[in-house]
Write an enzyme that holds these catalytic residues in place. Sequence first.
Site, PDB file in Angstrom:
ATOM      1  N   ASP B  14       0.821  -1.215   0.000  1.00 37.25           N
ATOM      2  CA  ASP B  14       0.000   0.000   0.000  1.00 37.25           C
ATOM      3  C   ASP B  14       0.849   1.256   0.000  1.00 37.25           C
ATOM      4  OD1 ASP B  14      -2.329  -1.442   0.012  1.00 37.25           O
ATOM      5  OD2 ASP B  14      -2.755  -1.154   2.139  1.00 37.25           O
ATOM      6  N   ARG B  94      -0.722   6.126  17.234  1.00 35.03           N
ATOM      7  CA  ARG B  94      -0.897   7.115  16.163  1.00 35.03           C
ATOM      8  C   ARG B  94      -0.316   8.478  16.517  1.00 35.03           C
ATOM      9  NH1 ARG B  94      -0.497   3.259  13.192  1.00 35.03           N
ATOM     10  NH2 ARG B  94      -2.352   2.165  12.462  1.00 35.03           N
ATOM     11  N   ASP B 123      -8.131   5.662  12.437  1.00 41.25           N
ATOM     12  CA  ASP B 123      -6.734   6.086  12.372  1.00 41.25           C
ATOM     13  C   ASP B 123      -6.534   7.376  11.601  1.00 41.25           C
ATOM     14  OD1 ASP B 123      -5.768   4.168  13.994  1.00 41.25           O
ATOM     15  OD2 ASP B 123      -5.341   2.741  12.406  1.00 41.25           O
ATOM     16  N   SER B 178      -7.083  -7.831   8.465  1.00 43.87           N
ATOM     17  CA  SER B 178      -6.527  -6.486   8.512  1.00 43.87           C
ATOM     18  C   SER B 178      -5.952  -6.298   9.921  1.00 43.87           C
ATOM     19  CB  SER B 178      -7.659  -5.486   8.246  1.00 43.87           C
ATOM     20  OG  SER B 178      -7.219  -4.195   8.555  1.00 43.87           O
TER      21      SER B 178
END
Lengths: 410, 410, 410, 410
Positions: B14, B94, B123, B178
Amino acid sequence: MKEKVVLAYSGGLDTTTLIPWLKETFDYEVICCCIDCGQGNELDGLEERAKLSGASKLYIENIIDEFCDDFIMPCVKAGAVYEHKYLLGTSMARPVIAKKLVEIARKEGATTICHGATGKGNDQIRFELAIKALAPDLKIIAPWRMTDVWTIQSREDEIEYCKKHGIDLPFDHSHSYSRDRNLWHISHEGLELEDPANEPNFENMLVLGVTPEQAPEKGEYVTMTFEQGVPKTLNGKAMKVSEIITELNALGGKHGIGIVDIVENRVVGMKSRGVYETPGGTILMAAHEQLEELTLDRETMETKKKLGSQFAQVVYEGKWFTPLREAIQAFVEVTQKYVTGEVKFKLYKGNIIKAGTTSPYSLYNESLASFTTGDMYDHNDASGFITLFGLPLKVRAMMLAEVEKKNLGE
Amino acid sequence: MKEKVVLAYSGGLDTTTLIPWLKETFDYEVICCCIDCGQGNELDGLEERAKLSGASKLYIENIIDEFCDDFIMPCVKAGAVYEHKYLLGTSMARPVIAKKLVEIARKEGATTICHGATGKGNDQIRFELAIKALAPDLKIIAPWRMTDVWTIQSREDEIEYCKKHGIDLPFDHSHSYSRDRNLWHISHEGLELEDPANEPNFENMLVLGVTPEQAPEKGEYVTMTFEQGVPKTLNGKAMKVSEIITELNALGGKHGIGIVDIVENRVVGMKSRGVYETPGGTILMAAHEQLEELTLDRETMETKKKLGSQFAQVVYEGKWFTPLREAIQAFVEVTQKYVTGEVKFKLYKGNIIKAGTTSPYSLYNESLASFTTGDMYDHNDASGFITLFGLPLKVRAMMLAEVEKKNLGE
Amino acid sequence: MKEKVVLAYSGGLDTTTLIPWLKETFDYEVICCCIDCGQGNELDGLEERAKLSGASKLYIENIIDEFCDDFIMPCVKAGAVYEHKYLLGTSMARPVIAKKLVEIARKEGATTICHGATGKGNDQIRFELAIKALAPDLKIIAPWRMTDVWTIQSREDEIEYCKKHGIDLPFDHSHSYSRDRNLWHISHEGLELEDPANEPNFENMLVLGVTPEQAPEKGEYVTMTFEQGVPKTLNGKAMKVSEIITELNALGGKHGIGIVDIVENRVVGMKSRGVYETPGGTILMAAHEQLEELTLDRETMETKKKLGSQFAQVVYEGKWFTPLREAIQAFVEVTQKYVTGEVKFKLYKGNIIKAGTTSPYSLYNESLASFTTGDMYDHNDASGFITLFGLPLKVRAMMLAEVEKKNLGE
Amino acid sequence: MKEKVVLAYSGGLDTTTLIPWLKETFDYEVICCCIDCGQGNELDGLEERAKLSGASKLYIENIIDEFCDDFIMPCVKAGAVYEHKYLLGTSMARPVIAKKLVEIARKEGATTICHGATGKGNDQIRFELAIKALAPDLKIIAPWRMTDVWTIQSREDEIEYCKKHGIDLPFDHSHSYSRDRNLWHISHEGLELEDPANEPNFENMLVLGVTPEQAPEKGEYVTMTFEQGVPKTLNGKAMKVSEIITELNALGGKHGIGIVDIVENRVVGMKSRGVYETPGGTILMAAHEQLEELTLDRETMETKKKLGSQFAQVVYEGKWFTPLREAIQAFVEVTQKYVTGEVKFKLYKGNIIKAGTTSPYSLYNESLASFTTGDMYDHNDASGFITLFGLPLKVRAMMLAEVEKKNLGE
């Protein structure tokens, strides 16, 4: 005619001793009440025992269903857990017992209620607050706090005192732990638990089940259904709440579920340490919560959790018969409207492992949650959302940058 | 000179695809940053890979200790658990990643930060709120939300797009779930989890440990010490926090600890279902709480629990860099002053079983808690306490009785 | 047959312009609805006006009593005040209006609802969340956010657009302030208020009353009675709630009551500044609270205040039709059971000065409160109370002293 | 050598009587302490008076600045108001007085502290909890609760008792109201206030100011500046906090500000009714809040309001010297970092009317708040925001519609 006192009676040595003591010290007519909340003790022969000890009457009241429906279930629906650990087994039982004692006192025209709770614990508070709320005119006698007239110091003194008053009965040996039991739980205090540095001696202690180590090597699946927050079936069989709890106690006890070792804060201002066994209750509350995850929205759940903690405190502190308890319960009741569905889980050596949940009222939307986007939600919408959601942070950061720039310029 | 963009880079398909895409679409110079929070991926060869894909530079930043000390520990001290279940593994990572991205952007004079988070998750919010708070002037690019310029739909499209831009690299196969991983936890979403009716397929899923069933037949005792809320030793050996977490991960993973299956409420308004493995974190938080039971007074603990839940929400919603987070943290810090002592517990097949706690600052007073009374407390005092504690209930009951009497008299 | 849209219609320039615009842009049949919540505007001639502008139908719905009984009163009982200042005048009106729009849409078989709220305010959220909750299938059109198809920029543009579509009507001059009015309040935004450094220009602004300076030199006593939290009489005269509010508006306006100048935090992430006039509402809420002081116990009042603040937020954010609002309302309803009695107060130049309160359910006990002791309370009891109430502090202090002694000894 | 007792001494009849009583009853050496928190009484001649009454020593301690800086200001910053009405004037003073008493007891080697608070009020709790927390080994004597040894019943008895012990001093006449005064406020209890049905007789009662009716016909503008939540200047003149409060007391008293008539809930379980005058304090707290509106973000303000209410309770209940008070104060301190700026307001007959606020750290953004849109916010963003913000409501409504459809189909 003598004044009548209603005595909360268990048949054990402590409360049996109170019968002659109440007569001798205050010249009361003593009416014994044994309230059965599922403590599992022997009720046969209790009447003879009470009368032999000098009581004029013995009431034996089975209130298990009332206890389950009107006291336990409101706590389950509220998710009420004191200090995030204690499932309130004793706290919930005291008000229902006090309610029965008051009812009997009214029926008998008694002026006084006597209970055997000690002066260091929470139970004296729970009994007496309930009585004050339901019958403010009744007198309350708590012998263990009356150090001027209650001079009995030990188990041996009690036996002696009974004998002197013509009561020669066999009593169980002194329990190793100080315990309280009902359908929902059993508590253990004392012995090695009095030092928090000690590991509990579970082998000698447990009554309702086994430790995880002793539990079967093979897990067991359980399915439950709920309607509006109330359990309706267990493994496909419809039962009333008291039966479901009984059955869950057996399952939970077998699989080592619901043993809690806690240092808790008593109402009377001290920390105490105890072990609770709540096998069925632990499963019931977990199953109920599993269903709520699916059927309550975020903000309702969040507020309910806060109020559930407060509900636990209110109950723990003996304030069952108060407007605050009623008001929180009304809040909770509304949230349960759609807590209907089926939960599946596996019991295995102390673990309750979720194994799937379904509800016609599920708020989980698979098309939303998955990564392919349906028509309810455009990825672009997220940009707008973040812009507004983050606006206060950005405005603040810009302001601070500006101030800093100004300060540097000076 | 070209504008520079800082890209949060993992080396996976990605984010590798984003390198040529950012250059082609916006004519950026692309600076890749791989922030190591303990996700355990392969960092060897990452630099060549990034450069081969067209990046002008690759930063690899190991921030594990900063992550542990400044992000994880405040959450542990706060007892921050989202919706009473989720230990915030991704949520805490994060902001620290965003902080590093901003630092690099400043150092490089970049105008823009690009991240690969999707338009349906939390996120994107956490990254962007952190960036807005730290650098409100920076632009943010979230390709997956830019449906007009980001037209790539699938893994195959991405590989195709890379090849077309001269990038012919081996990529791992598509993950079945995921996932997000760092030192604290790993999360799993997707596949069978998308339907809450399904039991998780743990065998295929777990990465950091085993299920309780697969755990050893024999439990294992662990001893930890804390100073002012911070873990200092594990089984007698002094270690820094990151080492303790690493070690606890091994222990917890082995004994099937910290596997949570949850339907949670995302910030973006939907429920999602995931499984989290937080083996070491679960132990650390339980051990910390075990010590707090002994060292915090009732009211401080109660208020701290409420603020801890709120702290969890603030962190979950990406609002790390806000005055509210700072203020709650200051509250928590004060409460930790005496959270010092030793905790012992046993790990066994998914269970953390307390095995004794000691502290020089223990508020547990054995002479108070036991049934024999010392000089701090007279049983008579309890009578006075109950009289005042129950006064509002009694006044109310008397008033209602009076009203009723009046009404009957009328 | 054309699709139908239900338009929230006021008769003013903005919403009149929407009639031709909706027809032209989307080819809708336009059904206008004017919902009367007591905004006091001229309804005569409205029907001709709507039809002349191209609407196929005009509904005029007087919902003042429903607004008072089902929306205002729950907020009054809850003591719902947003950010401790704003009495929610606009927030409460939006959901009741939306409810009516949905009812008419259903009756007419319309597919769409159109409202004229801007893209920066709270009202768009309140309208749309209510519609989503009541009729998730209905489309919503918010022209001011549709910058691609809504190109009209100014009042002049609107007049121009109307003329071009054959609508030549007299319109009031542009209001100096941006205002929203209903039976409960009027709000003012804009002009000098946009800079918080400015003092409000009350002389030009106030609509429902005067400033304290302009109020009469002589105060005025008012007496109200409540039953279960609901006002029943005003100065001895029985009236329904809407009449009481109307009358209180006159009284409050005359005496300069209920003018609030506030910088508030909007849902959409920004601070805004406004002035609210809520003359009658301010009195009603104060009177209600005056009675609650006497009739609610401490803990119920305290929890109710917290939930009341949350209720205000829920309403402010447009979440009227949610389980959380219903659940909090159920809590509040229980607390109101004994909020029955009479309150007297004096209105004088902005002040509401209490002048005596009575209730058959008063929890104030004069014999307890005065210094001579009755039989409910022995001064000695206070000693016992303090011993237990202060026990945690004393145990802690002793422990700290001991630790210090040990440290000195080392 | 005799044991020493430290007596909280005011010079009035009550505490003067205690000097011979303590000597006679317990054979103590009596050390008197008069702690000056700004109660405004006559201190001249106090020493002779104490000694003449038999005290061995008199301490007069002026602690006004410590009271202002360390006790009042934390409450102001926290916005601490008990039951939303009472500004804690007496509650804040008790712990600072107790602290001084303990300091003097330590210095003198006293074993005991004696205070003159009654057995029905909150003050006994506040004094004693503070002493327990600071010096758990000290004995406490509260004569009014010692009904066995304290047999004096009335003012006349006291005078008699004094005379018998050779104390022949002039005493003020009995106060009509029971009062407590310091720099922050004066409280009034008793007389007509004992019946909540009565209007207060303000003319006889007020000490620090006048009623709104008696206040000047002309209002008066005041300007204050704050730095990090602390007032720094008043009408342009820099002053320390105690001077600012003194000056505000004069201004507030003149304009009829800060008179509160309340039925409050005491810690000891009863409702009591009192009137408080807090002229300067009311202004200071309003001015501080006016500045916070501009400088605190929504969520910080909201959480701070909740914690501020709790802070008020903690202080009201006498729990100043506790970890919880310290922890909340730490929270509040963080929030005050940017509470810096200028506030202007007008005092007029009981009203504090805002007249403009400015701050370099203002979070109010005029371009955002006004209707023309800048570049921080696109009206389209609001659509995205609403879609996500309203998603849970819509999902729920769709689910319910589906269930209903299914049920109809059955």
